[in-house]
Scaffold this motif. Structure first.
Motif, PDB file in Angstrom:
ATOM      1  N   GLU A   1       3.034   0.350 -12.991  1.00  0.00           N
ATOM      2  CA  GLU A   1       2.825   1.079 -11.748  1.00  0.00           C
ATOM      3  C   GLU A   1       2.380   0.150 -10.626  1.00  0.00           C
ATOM      4  N   VAL A   2       2.878   0.438  -9.427  1.00  0.00           N
ATOM      5  CA  VAL A   2       2.404  -0.265  -8.244  1.00  0.00           C
ATOM      6  C   VAL A   2       1.719   0.769  -7.355  1.00  0.00           C
ATOM      7  N   SER A   3       0.457   1.012  -7.637  1.00  0.00           N
ATOM      8  CA  SER A   3      -0.308   1.969  -6.841  1.00  0.00           C
ATOM      9  C   SER A   3      -1.783   1.626  -6.971  1.00  0.00           C
ATOM     10  N   ASP A   4      -2.555   2.105  -6.007  1.00  0.00           N
ATOM     11  CA  ASP A   4      -4.006   1.979  -6.070  1.00  0.00           C
ATOM     12  C   ASP A   4      -4.584   3.296  -6.578  1.00  0.00           C
ATOM     13  N   TYR A   5      -5.853   3.245  -6.992  1.00  0.00           N
ATOM     14  CA  TYR A   5      -6.517   4.423  -7.532  1.00  0.00           C
ATOM     15  C   TYR A   5      -7.828   4.633  -6.781  1.00  0.00           C
ATOM     16  N   LEU A   6      -8.079   5.875  -6.405  1.00  0.00           N
ATOM     17  CA  LEU A   6      -9.314   6.213  -5.711  1.00  0.00           C
ATOM     18  C   LEU A   6     -10.024   7.330  -6.466  1.00  0.00           C
TER      19      LEU A   6
ATOM     20  N   SER B   1      -1.144  10.865  -3.931  1.00  0.00           N
ATOM     21  CA  SER B   1      -0.960  11.733  -5.100  1.00  0.00           C
ATOM     22  C   SER B   1      -2.320  12.251  -5.549  1.00  0.00           C
ATOM     23  N   LEU B   2      -2.461  13.565  -5.604  1.00  0.00           N
ATOM     24  CA  LEU B   2      -3.748  14.195  -5.885  1.00  0.00           C
ATOM     25  C   LEU B   2      -3.813  14.709  -7.324  1.00  0.00           C
ATOM     26  N   PHE B   3      -4.859  14.287  -8.040  1.00  0.00           N
ATOM     27  CA  PHE B   3      -5.136  14.784  -9.382  1.00  0.00           C
ATOM     28  C   PHE B   3      -6.519  15.439  -9.353  1.00  0.00           C
ATOM     29  N   LEU B   4      -6.643  16.515  -8.576  1.00  0.00           N
ATOM     30  CA  LEU B   4      -7.931  17.163  -8.361  1.00  0.00           C
ATOM     31  C   LEU B   4      -8.110  18.344  -9.313  1.00  0.00           C
TER      32      LEU B   4
ATOM     33  N   GLN C   1       0.849  -1.183   0.000  1.00  0.00           N
ATOM     34  CA  GLN C   1       0.000   0.000   0.000  1.00  0.00           C
ATOM     35  C   GLN C   1       0.887   1.237   0.000  1.00  0.00           C
ATOM     36  N   ARG C   2       1.776   1.262  -0.965  1.00  0.00           N
ATOM     37  CA  ARG C   2       2.760   2.338  -1.035  1.00  0.00           C
ATOM     38  C   ARG C   2       2.127   3.662  -1.443  1.00  0.00           C
ATOM     39  N   GLU C   3       1.271   3.634  -2.476  1.00  0.00           N
ATOM     40  CA  GLU C   3       0.757   4.893  -3.022  1.00  0.00           C
ATOM     41  C   GLU C   3      -0.699   4.742  -3.464  1.00  0.00           C
ATOM     42  N   VAL C   4      -1.479   5.810  -3.259  1.00  0.00           N
ATOM     43  CA  VAL C   4      -2.821   5.892  -3.823  1.00  0.00           C
ATOM     44  C   VAL C   4      -2.910   7.185  -4.633  1.00  0.00           C
TER      45      VAL C   4
END
Length: 285
Positions: A209-214, A236-239, A185-188
């Motif tokens: 990539e090793v990350s989850d997406y919300l 990491s925010l993509f707002l 659970q390194r990155e979301v």
């Protein structure tokens, strides 16, 4: 919090979304919604996103965010203020047990792979048709009238529905968490809407990539994600590059460690999808 202060802090769009109300059509500054107090076929509620007010052409009634909550919840000013406190983006004021209610009388008729030419064309227009496997073609009816659109599943089994003319949610409003399949659970990576998520996947095609997406599916759903975000080392925010996006970004920077604001990638554009569509690159579906 007093009335005037909260009127300047909370977006009218966010308040309407919290009741599962979305514009039938909009132009960026103004949205047209169905009336708050009656059923209708043609939207008569004009919502001014800039001045944070609404006007009902059918009754001549003006609304602000407080009177909207009063009208929908049939409640007093003090209770409306309590409801609105959770949108102030302060950790202690967000009620994590609050559930978004839906008054829509709907029925989902069919869920299938996206094949309808109009929907495929819309995905091409949004430059995400290469990610078509993340969405479904949803046929549904509301009050006996049939519609269809692109559906994105949330974690409560509801569908975010989009097409050229529609932006609604069928079922309970919720976030969508897409896990990488790894134990780490390194990155979301967090997106406001699913078109930004699809855009990111399009940009990163082939990347390992090793990350989850919300996907929040609405800024009003932030409270659903707060406990979940504590599990990650990097957020990491993509707002969106708007007042709501900045408020949430500032809140999360104060609340969590190792937050990255990625909105600088698309400075000058409202969101990641708008920036990507302006690049002139097109999908090959």
């Amino acid at each position: 919090m007093n009335c005037e202060k909260i009127k300047g802090k909370v977006s009218i769009r966010t308040v309407l979304e919290s009741f599962n109300l979305f514009p039938v059509k909009e132009n960026g500054k103004t949205g047209f919604y169905f009336a708050l107090d009656r059923e209708e076929k043609v939207p008569s509620l004009s919502v001014d996103y800039i001045n944070n007010k609404a006007f009902d052409f059918g009754t001549g009634k003006n609304y602000d965010i407080i009177s909207i909550v009063q009208q929908i919840n049939k409640t007093s000013v003090s209770d409306a203020l309590k409801y609105l406190e959770k949108f102030n983006f302060q950790p202690q004021e967000i009620d994590q047990k609050e559930e978004v209610r839906s008054n829509a009388k709907y029925e989902i008729i069919q869920v299938k792979e996206v094949k309808h030419p109009a929907l495929v064309q819309y995905l091409k227009y949004r430059n995400v048709c290469d990610q078509i496997h993340f969405v479904k073609e949803i046929h549904y009816q509301i009050n006996g009238k049939k519609f269809f659109g692109i559906g994105f599943l949330n974690d409560s089994g509801g569908y975010e529905i989009r097409n050229k003319y529609t932006k609604i949610c069928l079922g309970k409003k919720d976030v969508t968490l897409l896990k990488s399949g790894m134990d780490c659970q390194r990155e979301v990576k967090i997106f406001e809407g699913f078109f930004d998520f699809l855009t990111y996947r399009n940009i990163q095609r082939g990347a390992n990539e090793v990350s989850d997406y919300l996907v929040l599916n609405s800024t009003a759903m932030l409270f659903k994600a707060e406990e979940l975000m504590k599990k990650y080392n990097i957020i990491s925010l993509f707002l969106d590059n708007d007042s709501n996006g900045r408020l949430i970004t500032d809140k999360l920077f104060n609340q969590y460690n190792a937050v990255r604001d990625c909105a600088s990638i698309y400075t000058g554009f409202n969101d990641l999808n708008e920036w990507f569509c302006s690049s002139g690159r097109y999908c090959d579906y």
